[in-house]
Design an enzyme around this catalytic site. Sequence first.
Site, PDB file in Angstrom:
ATOM      1  N   GLU A 120       0.708  -1.104   0.143  1.00  0.00           N
ATOM      2  CA  GLU A 120      -0.019   0.116  -0.179  1.00  0.00           C
ATOM      3  C   GLU A 120       0.962   1.312  -0.111  1.00  0.00           C
ATOM      4  O   GLU A 120       0.338   2.297  -0.702  1.00  0.00           O
ATOM      5  CB  GLU A 120      -1.024  -0.146   0.931  1.00  0.00           C
ATOM      6  CG  GLU A 120      -2.091  -1.071   1.072  1.00  0.00           C
ATOM      7  CD  GLU A 120      -2.698  -1.159   2.306  1.00  0.00           C
ATOM      8  OE1 GLU A 120      -2.178  -1.626   3.399  1.00  0.00           O
ATOM      9  OE2 GLU A 120      -4.041  -1.166   2.067  1.00  0.00           O
ATOM     10  N   GLU A 172      -3.631  -9.443   4.256  1.00  0.00           N
ATOM     11  CA  GLU A 172      -4.721  -9.077   5.456  1.00  0.00           C
ATOM     12  C   GLU A 172      -5.474  -9.972   5.870  1.00  0.00           C
ATOM     13  O   GLU A 172      -6.019 -10.212   6.994  1.00  0.00           O
ATOM     14  CB  GLU A 172      -4.859  -7.526   5.331  1.00  0.00           C
ATOM     15  CG  GLU A 172      -3.696  -6.455   5.367  1.00  0.00           C
ATOM     16  CD  GLU A 172      -3.248  -6.376   4.159  1.00  0.00           C
ATOM     17  OE1 GLU A 172      -3.344  -7.058   3.350  1.00  0.00           O
ATOM     18  OE2 GLU A 172      -2.508  -5.288   3.908  1.00  0.00           O
TER      19      GLU A 172
HETATM   20  N1  T1G Z   1       4.843  -7.305  11.686  1.00  0.00           N
HETATM   21  C1  T1G Z   1       5.798  -7.380  12.759  1.00  0.00           C
HETATM   22  N2  T1G Z   1       6.714  -8.465  12.660  1.00  0.00           N
HETATM   23  C2  T1G Z   1       6.473  -9.508  11.513  1.00  0.00           C
HETATM   24  C3  T1G Z   1       5.880  -8.944  10.319  1.00  0.00           C
HETATM   25  C4  T1G Z   1       4.947  -7.910  10.553  1.00  0.00           C
HETATM   26  N3  T1G Z   1       3.971  -7.459   9.524  1.00  0.00           N
HETATM   27  N4  T1G Z   1       5.979  -9.897   9.432  1.00  0.00           N
HETATM   28  C5  T1G Z   1       6.995 -10.627   9.951  1.00  0.00           C
HETATM   29  N5  T1G Z   1       7.321 -10.214  11.160  1.00  0.00           N
HETATM   30  C6  T1G Z   1       8.486 -10.795  12.076  1.00  0.00           C
HETATM   31  C7  T1G Z   1       7.854 -12.327  12.385  1.00  0.00           C
HETATM   32  O1  T1G Z   1       7.119 -12.317  13.545  1.00  0.00           O
HETATM   33  C8  T1G Z   1       9.285 -12.823  12.700  1.00  0.00           C
HETATM   34  O2  T1G Z   1       9.941 -12.333  13.996  1.00  0.00           O
HETATM   35  C9  T1G Z   1      10.348 -11.983  11.591  1.00  0.00           C
HETATM   36  O3  T1G Z   1       9.578 -10.906  11.319  1.00  0.00           O
HETATM   37  C10 T1G Z   1      10.587 -12.821  10.323  1.00  0.00           C
HETATM   38  O4  T1G Z   1       9.306 -13.442  10.089  1.00  0.00           O
HETATM   39  C11 T1G Z   1      -2.474  -1.566   7.064  1.00  0.00           C
HETATM   40  C12 T1G Z   1      -2.956  -3.818   8.484  1.00  0.00           C
HETATM   41  C13 T1G Z   1       7.076 -11.116   5.518  1.00  0.00           C
HETATM   42  C14 T1G Z   1       6.702 -13.168   4.193  1.00  0.00           C
HETATM   43  O5  T1G Z   1       0.576 -10.333   7.041  1.00  0.00           O
HETATM   44  O6  T1G Z   1       3.970 -13.246   5.865  1.00  0.00           O
HETATM   45  O7  T1G Z   1      -0.230  -4.498   6.550  1.00  0.00           O
HETATM   46  O8  T1G Z   1      10.219 -14.540  15.079  1.00  0.00           O
HETATM   47  O9  T1G Z   1       9.862 -15.883   9.905  1.00  0.00           O
HETATM   48  O10 T1G Z   1       9.786 -16.487   6.356  1.00  0.00           O
HETATM   49  O11 T1G Z   1      -3.255  -2.869   5.514  1.00  0.00           O
HETATM   50  O12 T1G Z   1       6.880 -12.805   7.930  1.00  0.00           O
HETATM   51  O13 T1G Z   1      12.171 -13.335  13.894  1.00  0.00           O
HETATM   52  O14 T1G Z   1      10.934 -12.395  16.007  1.00  0.00           O
HETATM   53  O15 T1G Z   1       7.793 -14.833   8.736  1.00  0.00           O
HETATM   54  O16 T1G Z   1      11.069 -14.583   5.734  1.00  0.00           O
HETATM   55  C15 T1G Z   1       0.416  -7.840   6.620  1.00  0.00           C
HETATM   56  C16 T1G Z   1       3.247 -11.287   7.391  1.00  0.00           C
HETATM   57  C17 T1G Z   1       0.101  -7.095   7.931  1.00  0.00           C
HETATM   58  C18 T1G Z   1       2.974 -10.240   6.488  1.00  0.00           C
HETATM   59  C19 T1G Z   1       8.406 -13.000   5.698  1.00  0.00           C
HETATM   60  N6  T1G Z   1       1.684  -8.390   6.437  1.00  0.00           N
HETATM   61  N7  T1G Z   1       4.611 -11.649   7.524  1.00  0.00           N
HETATM   62  O17 T1G Z   1       8.672 -14.354   5.938  1.00  0.00           O
HETATM   63  O18 T1G Z   1      10.077 -14.480   8.088  1.00  0.00           O
HETATM   64  S1  T1G Z   1      -1.284  -6.123   8.255  1.00  0.00           S
HETATM   65  C20 T1G Z   1       1.628  -9.665   6.644  1.00  0.00           C
HETATM   66  C21 T1G Z   1       4.875 -12.517   6.636  1.00  0.00           C
HETATM   67  C22 T1G Z   1      -1.015  -4.994   7.216  1.00  0.00           C
HETATM   68  C23 T1G Z   1      -2.419  -2.750   6.399  1.00  0.00           C
HETATM   69  C24 T1G Z   1      -2.404  -4.076   7.218  1.00  0.00           C
HETATM   70  C25 T1G Z   1       6.381 -13.129   6.559  1.00  0.00           C
HETATM   71  C26 T1G Z   1       7.054 -12.606   5.540  1.00  0.00           C
HETATM   72  P1  T1G Z   1      10.836 -13.360  14.802  1.00  0.00           P
HETATM   73  P2  T1G Z   1       9.271 -14.739   9.111  1.00  0.00           P
HETATM   74  P3  T1G Z   1       9.983 -15.124   6.352  1.00  0.00           P
END
Ligand code: T1G
Length: 694
Positions: free
Chosen positions: A106, A126
């Site tokens: 976004e 999301e």
């Molecule tokens: N926020 C905070 N921490 C996050 C994070 C996030 N969005 N994504 C990953 N982490 C942390 C995770 O907890 C782990 O922490 C580390 O990063 C590595 O993650 C307004 C409301 C990006 C594909 O749903 O799908 O945006 O254990 O082991 O395999 O519209 O993480 O190391 O302490 O998964 O390389 C939308 C969620 C949010 C993406 C990377 N975004 N993340 O995968 O590493 S809502 C998501 C993932 C939003 C807006 C809305 C995956 C990844 P730690 P990992 P990875």
Amino acid sequence: MNNAHYELQDGIAVIRLENPPVNGLSYELRRGIVDGIKKAEADDNAKAVVIIGSDRAFSGGADITEFNTPKVMAEPTLPTVINVLDSTELPVVAAIGGVCMGGGLELAMGCHFRIAHPQTQVALPEVKLGLLPGAGGTQRLPRLIGIEYAMNLIVSGTQVPAAMFQGTPLFDELVEGDLLESALTFAKKVVEEQRPLKRVRDMKVSHPKPEAFFLWAKTSVGAVAKNYPAPLKCVEAVKASIEKKFDDGIKLERELFAQLIQTPESRALRHAFFADRAAGKISDVASDTPTREINKVGVIGAGTMGSGIAINFLNAGIPVTILEMKQEALDRGVAHIKGVYEGRVKKGKMTQESAEKKMGLLSTTLSYDDFKDMDLVIEAVFEDMGVKQKVFETLDATCKPGAILASNTSTLDLDKIASFTKRPEDVIGLHFFSPANVMKLLEVVRGEKTSKEVLATSMKLAKKIKKTGVVSGVCDGFIGNRMVGKYQTEALLMIEEGASPQQIDKAIEKFGFVMGPIRMADLAGGDIGWAIRKRHYEEKPDTRRLYVADRLCEMGRFGQKTGAGFYKYEPGNRKPLHDPEVDRVIEEVRKEQGITPRKISDQEIVERCVFALVNEGARILEEGIAQRASDIDIIYLTGYGFPVFRGGPMLYADEVGLINVERALQKYRKQTGNPFWEPAPLLAKLAAEGKTFN
Ligand code: T1G
């Protein structure tokens, strides 16, 4: 520290996002981006702006860790940041590599131009958190890739490579090589050519038959998203991108987002997201603990479990040797593995060539001598301590020093098993769940003497074979089976007290379980539970018998595997059918035990089954068998079909309120007289303090 680094390079302001590991758009990072834009606007030498992340991530989206805190709404919120980008007069170029997801995408769509590596992973995931894109994604993405593609991506949350959008306005250029260099060159070109700024908000979106398309979307999404409000709200928000003006669409999107972020379903899904990642952390084992190379794996036993376990390693490209005592057992095991791959090829889930490559990594043997050089051996032999002893004594005498010796036992004492060897520090439990090549859960059972290196190696291996590894201490049944034993017991007791198998399964499946406890017992095989009960009756003679279940097993009714259990089954059909013979057995037992059947409510069925999990889970926590409550949740979500929209038994208890759970436990303590219902001390303590498990 605002996590955004600003540097002027040759007239272009470069804002580098630096909030490892994935540039979650935290309050500080959002602040840093706005400060960077303001700085560039105030700097006469800055002619354009490039925003870039790390090789790993442009941005993984909003910082989910902020969601249950006031920070998520602290200005500048993400929409505010995007409005600043959208409205600045300086050309803003997003340079996108690694992953670009959720709020990250976004943010990029709020820029005027976007260039990316073709393999960048793009998504609006999301919906998988029970939300919808809340910073313009439902209004901008349709304008950039068309309403149908956008609807598909937003409702599914799927991630796709940027290359998929070659030629669409989503990306102005797809570039290989140094992303920053390409972005700087592109930005200079935009300045030199005085290109007009492309604001996505000004773009139009249309569809030849919008009514029909949205009706189809609503119907098909509604059909699959019964327990989740988010997918249909995604449809509603995307629909607004055609039906409303941009700002009105944004307004509706924000309203829907604000509703969803408060829902228990979203809290549960966000909890599951972090629980899955927390499980990989071991409080007393540093993340940089040295691990051993696992390049050759031996599996003992070519039955359903053994061959399923072998497939996990073959899939990860690790050679496997299966050992059996008889050639025909080996042949059966190999045929099963071959059949699994043939099935995947037939379904188009795997190429013939890849299947052959994996099969090429498989070998078999009838002799332990071939295990001399194995890095890891996993036994999946008969669940009997005597048999385990022979296996581990032989492995101890055969395998090289440093080989990891693992048991797939589901309930036996791992410390006792380790004691059969001279190397207990190299012994660990790797408890796979059947079917072992399908179920994501792997209980990693840490023995008293298991070394940290062996534990760290096992957890790393779990990730490599795409399992969710969760550490368990040693107790009868470890975490999952110990809890499911209490859950099943309550279900079986309620059958004796007055409920029918059908009523119990229906109530539990209405709660959200994939399969009720009685159907699950028939699927798993009544003989397995019976063997465990008989061991308990022997070890503790005053254990309360489960008369109906025992009687059915004495009749050879073990469930699906024998064509009849609590239900009956037509040959080749798994559909559970009511069997009057079972009603007769239930009546007979009630008469023998002097039980006057009573009407049992669905509420009692759900409470006694689910709170049994919670109470035993609390005991497992206080005994230190599980490291954290969310580990217990993730075990139940990935291994036992607990409804994800409820987040796991411990989170569900938090949502109900521990004070209310404690009150229910006291009620059943009085009603049943069973000391099991005494609230676990930890639960009572947290309830008294107004706290939660998670
Ligand atoms: N926020 C905070 N921490 C996050 C994070 C996030 N969005 N994504 C990953 N982490 C942390 C995770 O907890 C782990 O922490 C580390 O990063 C590595 O993650 C307004 C409301 C990006 C594909 O749903 O799908 O945006 O254990 O082991 O395999 O519209 O993480 O190391 O302490 O998964 O390389 C939308 C969620 C949010 C993406 C990377 N975004 N993340 O995968 O590493 S809502 C998501 C993932 C939003 C807006 C809305 C995956 C990844 P730690 P990992 P990875």
